[in-house]
Design a protein around this motif. Structure first.
Motif, short mmCIF file in Angstrom:
data_model
loop_
_atom_site.label_atom_id
_atom_site.label_comp_id
_atom_site.label_asym_id
_atom_site.label_seq_id
_atom_site.Cartn_x
_atom_site.Cartn_y
_atom_site.Cartn_z
N MET A 1 -66.06 10.06 -56.74
CA MET A 1 -66.43 8.75 -56.19
C MET A 1 -66.14 8.69 -54.70
O MET A 1 -65.15 9.20 -54.24
CB MET A 1 -65.61 7.66 -56.88
CG MET A 1 -66.35 7.00 -58.01
SD MET A 1 -65.78 5.33 -58.22
CE MET A 1 -64.15 5.62 -58.87
N ASN A 2 -67.00 8.06 -53.98
CA ASN A 2 -66.79 7.99 -52.54
C ASN A 2 -67.55 6.78 -52.01
O ASN A 2 -68.54 6.35 -52.59
CB ASN A 2 -67.33 9.25 -51.88
CG ASN A 2 -66.53 9.59 -50.64
OD1 ASN A 2 -66.47 8.78 -49.74
ND2 ASN A 2 -65.93 10.75 -50.62
N VAL A 3 -67.05 6.24 -50.91
CA VAL A 3 -67.82 5.18 -50.28
C VAL A 3 -69.05 5.81 -49.65
O VAL A 3 -69.09 7.01 -49.40
CB VAL A 3 -67.01 4.43 -49.19
CG1 VAL A 3 -65.88 3.67 -49.81
CG2 VAL A 3 -66.51 5.37 -48.12
N GLY B 1 -56.58 12.37 -62.21
CA GLY B 1 -56.05 11.10 -61.71
C GLY B 1 -56.82 10.66 -60.48
O GLY B 1 -57.94 11.13 -60.25
N GLU B 2 -56.21 9.78 -59.70
CA GLU B 2 -56.92 9.22 -58.56
C GLU B 2 -55.92 8.70 -57.52
O GLU B 2 -54.85 8.22 -57.87
CB GLU B 2 -57.78 8.05 -59.04
CG GLU B 2 -58.69 7.49 -57.98
CD GLU B 2 -59.46 6.28 -58.51
OE1 GLU B 2 -60.54 6.49 -59.08
OE2 GLU B 2 -58.96 5.15 -58.36
N VAL B 3 -56.29 8.83 -56.25
CA VAL B 3 -55.45 8.26 -55.21
C VAL B 3 -56.34 7.44 -54.28
O VAL B 3 -57.45 7.86 -53.93
CB VAL B 3 -54.64 9.36 -54.46
CG1 VAL B 3 -55.52 10.46 -53.92
CG2 VAL B 3 -53.80 8.78 -53.35
N TYR C 1 -62.85 1.70 -42.59
CA TYR C 1 -64.11 1.19 -43.13
C TYR C 1 -64.02 0.91 -44.62
O TYR C 1 -65.03 0.64 -45.26
CB TYR C 1 -65.24 2.18 -42.84
CG TYR C 1 -64.85 3.63 -43.04
CD1 TYR C 1 -64.44 4.40 -41.95
CD2 TYR C 1 -64.86 4.20 -44.30
CE1 TYR C 1 -64.06 5.73 -42.12
CE2 TYR C 1 -64.47 5.52 -44.48
CZ TYR C 1 -64.08 6.28 -43.38
OH TYR C 1 -63.70 7.58 -43.56
N GLY C 2 -62.84 1.01 -45.21
CA GLY C 2 -62.71 0.69 -46.62
C GLY C 2 -61.82 1.68 -47.34
O GLY C 2 -61.27 2.60 -46.73
N THR C 3 -61.68 1.49 -48.65
CA THR C 3 -60.81 2.36 -49.44
C THR C 3 -61.62 3.49 -50.04
O THR C 3 -62.62 3.25 -50.71
CB THR C 3 -60.12 1.55 -50.55
OG1 THR C 3 -59.36 0.51 -49.94
CG2 THR C 3 -59.19 2.43 -51.37
N VAL C 4 -61.19 4.73 -49.79
CA VAL C 4 -61.84 5.90 -50.38
C VAL C 4 -61.03 6.30 -51.60
O VAL C 4 -59.82 6.51 -51.51
CB VAL C 4 -61.89 7.06 -49.37
CG1 VAL C 4 -62.53 8.30 -50.00
CG2 VAL C 4 -62.66 6.64 -48.13
N ARG C 5 -61.69 6.39 -52.75
CA ARG C 5 -60.99 6.80 -53.98
C ARG C 5 -61.19 8.30 -54.16
O ARG C 5 -62.30 8.76 -54.37
CB ARG C 5 -61.51 6.02 -55.18
CG ARG C 5 -61.34 4.54 -54.94
CD ARG C 5 -61.30 3.71 -56.20
NE ARG C 5 -60.87 2.37 -55.83
CZ ARG C 5 -59.60 1.99 -55.72
NH1 ARG C 5 -58.64 2.84 -56.02
NH2 ARG C 5 -59.30 0.77 -55.35
N VAL C 6 -60.07 9.03 -54.04
CA VAL C 6 -60.13 10.49 -54.10
C VAL C 6 -59.66 10.95 -55.47
O VAL C 6 -58.55 10.60 -55.90
CB VAL C 6 -59.26 11.12 -52.99
CG1 VAL C 6 -59.31 12.64 -53.06
CG2 VAL C 6 -59.70 10.62 -51.62
N ASP D 1 -63.70 15.25 -52.63
CA ASP D 1 -64.16 13.88 -52.40
C ASP D 1 -63.96 13.42 -50.96
O ASP D 1 -64.25 12.26 -50.65
CB ASP D 1 -63.40 12.91 -53.32
CG ASP D 1 -63.86 13.03 -54.78
OD1 ASP D 1 -64.91 13.67 -55.01
OD2 ASP D 1 -63.18 12.47 -55.65
N LEU D 2 -63.44 14.28 -50.10
CA LEU D 2 -63.14 13.88 -48.73
C LEU D 2 -64.28 14.30 -47.81
O LEU D 2 -64.85 15.39 -47.98
CB LEU D 2 -61.82 14.50 -48.29
CG LEU D 2 -60.61 14.07 -49.15
CD1 LEU D 2 -59.49 15.08 -49.07
CD2 LEU D 2 -60.14 12.68 -48.73
N ARG D 3 -64.60 13.44 -46.82
CA ARG D 3 -65.79 13.68 -46.01
C ARG D 3 -65.52 13.77 -44.51
O ARG D 3 -66.46 13.80 -43.72
CB ARG D 3 -66.83 12.56 -46.27
CG ARG D 3 -67.40 12.56 -47.68
CD ARG D 3 -68.31 13.75 -47.93
NE ARG D 3 -68.81 13.78 -49.29
CZ ARG D 3 -68.17 14.38 -50.30
NH1 ARG D 3 -67.02 15.01 -50.09
NH2 ARG D 3 -68.67 14.36 -51.51
#
Lengths: 493, 95
Positions: free
Chosen positions: A1-3, A118-120, A126-131, A173-175
């Motif tokens: 998941m990502n913004v 899991g998730e962090v 610009y918002g919360t990134v769910r990694v 998930d990191l950009r």
């Protein structure tokens, strides 16, 4: 998941935009007294081979016995990452040859890790990134080789050998390098809140391997390179930037990325290939016959869950709802457990009543953090304690001192120490609220400047100049509001 | 299952065991004999049988987080072919 990928995160190449895709593998030293499978100490430093048992030195016939606290720490960390706890996990042998690995294998977890997905939540401007977190497993650290102490030999110290590590693997998930840095900082904060890892990167008890690939936005994943063993958050950012640039240049020149392991050299700000590593991936994992599967009871996990401390996200939410702090301010305060603790200690008076939390937050974030940054000090070494800062705020809200004097008082306490209330008394810093005394000062200033008084009649903004003059002659001690009111009356504006 | 000559050389290298050229063929034969012996197990049908991880039905023993060992650097390096100030000395391994 990502913004949604915002264009600002893309890297401009000669032939168009590129998106960088990043995953982290974080090695965090388990906070424990003894090693993962032996009774030797984990303490940092120590004489060579002093924190070593015969098990850590892999003497024949020695058998590993797991440290129950290391297991608990891994489960706590997993719960802090909102991850699935696997009630049955298995230890495997990861076989490779290196002089600082006396067993010839590392005890690790391969197919069945103790913690699953899991998730962090990573806060970005610009918002919360769910990694996504892929897994967390327990493994042994290796010893340390020194190559520059002897002309023809390497020196090996096994003090680190067998210390428990948690390897935390994120999804790709990191950009951007900024997101990767923020994610690592967040993982570090979570573990420090939990007390499961000290997160002291200078001592090497938190290290990161970074997987980097680039692609055109919307394309499938590109070939990745793994940058090994980065020991600071800043270097993680720099390594990603330089590696992404390197890959983009190769691709834009019509080349292909070779999947490989690389090292980051901070001095040159570049990554370079580690030679002879292709066969090192032939680890020949198999279940360690010395160890039974690690089985955990549901009730055990629930007990650990109940005893978890408040985590950064919860604390931030509480600072916002309970104290009315802005999201950004709350986020900065909770980023380090020590800052959040300090802030709460400033808010709470000894008698149990609370100070103005927004005022306290402003002072901690601006005056205190500003001063600490200038001196390069951590908050734990602040010369102004939370109690003394609280006393300064009390003097200000009581009206005993002005905001300006409060800043001077802060400087005095910072430089010389002492009790704020006593300093105010001894140095006569108390604000003058006695109207007759202020009136005298106002009259003097008006009498000395008849020309300015004439100007003020037509230009009421001139009052600011008069307030400044009166404050100056009072040594900053006059109540500015009282001065303002008296001037208005006397200048008839 | 059987292995070929390059595989023998490869696993010898991974384990950093020096194997002379004239030994490779003999070792290949010995390893393949062992593998053939173990291979007989594949004749047993184990469909639906849970893998056995231990011959005794017991839970893994755990240890409290207490320092009970170490501070024996003399013993640790006692058998080392070379040591200096309680460090092991090994041939230089830096690339």
């Amino acid at each position: 998941m990502n913004v949604q990928t915002s264009t600002s995160k893309l890297i401009k190449g000669a032939t168009g935009d590129w998106e960088v895709v990043i995953g982290l593998e974080v090695h965090a030293q388990v906070k424990s007294n003894a090693k993962l499978f032996s009774g030797a100490a984990t303490a940092f430093g120590g004489e060579p081979n002093s924190h070593v048992s015969l098990i850590d030195a892999a003497m024949p016939g020695m058998l590993p016995v797991i440290n129950e606290e290391c297991v608990a720490q891994a489960v706590r960390t997993g719960l802090g990452l909102k991850a699935k706890i696997n009630l049955r996990s298995v230890f495997d042998r990861k076989n490779y040859f290196y002089p600082d690995l006396p067993q010839g294998y590392q005890i690790s977890q391969y197919k069945s890790p103790v913690v699953g997905e899991g998730e962090v939540a990573v806060d970005m401007p610009y918002g919360t990134v769910r990694v996504g977190i892929e897994r967390l497993h327990l493994e042994q650290d290796a010893g340390k080789s020194l190559h520059d102490q002897h002309p023809s030999m390497s020196l090996v110290d096994l003090n680190r050998s067998g210390v428990g590590l948690m390897e935390i693997v994120s999804k790709p998930d990191l950009r951007s390098s900024e997101e990767a840095k923020a994610c690592l900082a967040k993982l570090r904060a979570i573990m420090r809140y939990l007390g499961t890892c000290d997160g002291d990167m200078e001592k090497g008890n938190l290290r990161a391997d970074v997987n980097v690939s680039v692609r055109r936005p919307g394309d499938p994943l590109g070939t990745r390179c793994e940058i090994k063993n980065i020991n600071s958050i800043r270097f993680v950012g720099q390594a990603i930037e330089s590696e992404a640039r390197r890959q983009i240049e190769i691709l834009e020149d019509g080349g292909a990325i070779e999947q490989e392991t690389r090292l980051y050299d901070p001095g040159r700000n570049e990554t370079r290939s580690m030679r002879n590593k292709e066969e090192a991936h032939d680890y020949r994992y198999f279940p360690d016959p010395d160890l039974l599967p690690l089985e955990l009871a549901e009730t055990y996990v629930e007990e650990l869950r109940r005893s978890l401390p408040e985590l950064p996200d919860d604390r931030k939410a509480r600072f916002m709802s309970e104290f009315g702090l802005a999201r950004y301010d709350a986020g900065v305060l909770v980023a380090e457990k020590e800052s959040a603790d300090f802030f709460e200690a400033v808010v709470a008076r000894a008698d149990g009543t609370l100070r103005d939390a927004k005022l306290a937050a402003n002072w901690v974030l601006n005056e205190l953090f500003g001063r600490l940054n200038r001196e390069g000090l951590p908050i734990t070494a602040s010369p102004v304690s939370a109690e003394k800062l609280g006393a300064i705020l009390d003097l200000m809200t009581e009206g005993a001192i002005s905001g300006k004097i409060a800043k001077e008082l802060f400087e005095i306490v910072w430089a010389e120490g002492g009790e704020p209330r006593a300093i105010v008394e001894a140095r006569g810093l108390k604000q003058v609220t006695d109207t007759s005394a202020i009136e005298k000062l106002v009259d003097d200033v008006i009498a000395a400047h008849p020309d300015k008084v004439r100007q003020a009649r037509t230009k009421p903004a001139m009052i600011g100049w008069f307030v400044g003059q009166v404050m100056k002659t009072s040594g900053g001690k006059a109540n500015p509001q009282a001065v303002n009111e008296l001037l208005k009356a006397k200048l008839d504006i | 299952m059987s292995i070929d000559t390059p595989t023998v050389r490869h696993i010898a290298h991974l384990a950093r065991i020096a194997v002379a050229d004239e030994e490779v063929e003999r070792l290949k034969g010995e390893i393949n004999d062992v593998l053939a012996f173990v291979d007989q197990l594949s004749e047993v049908d184990v469909a639906g049988v849970e893998p056995m991880t231990s011959v005794t039905p017991m839970a893994m023993k755990k240890r409290p987080d207490v320092v009970t060992d170490g501070e024996i650097a003399d013993d640790i390096v006692k058998n080392a072919p070379a040591a200096q100030d309680h460090f092991f000395l090994v041939p230089k391994v830096v690339e």
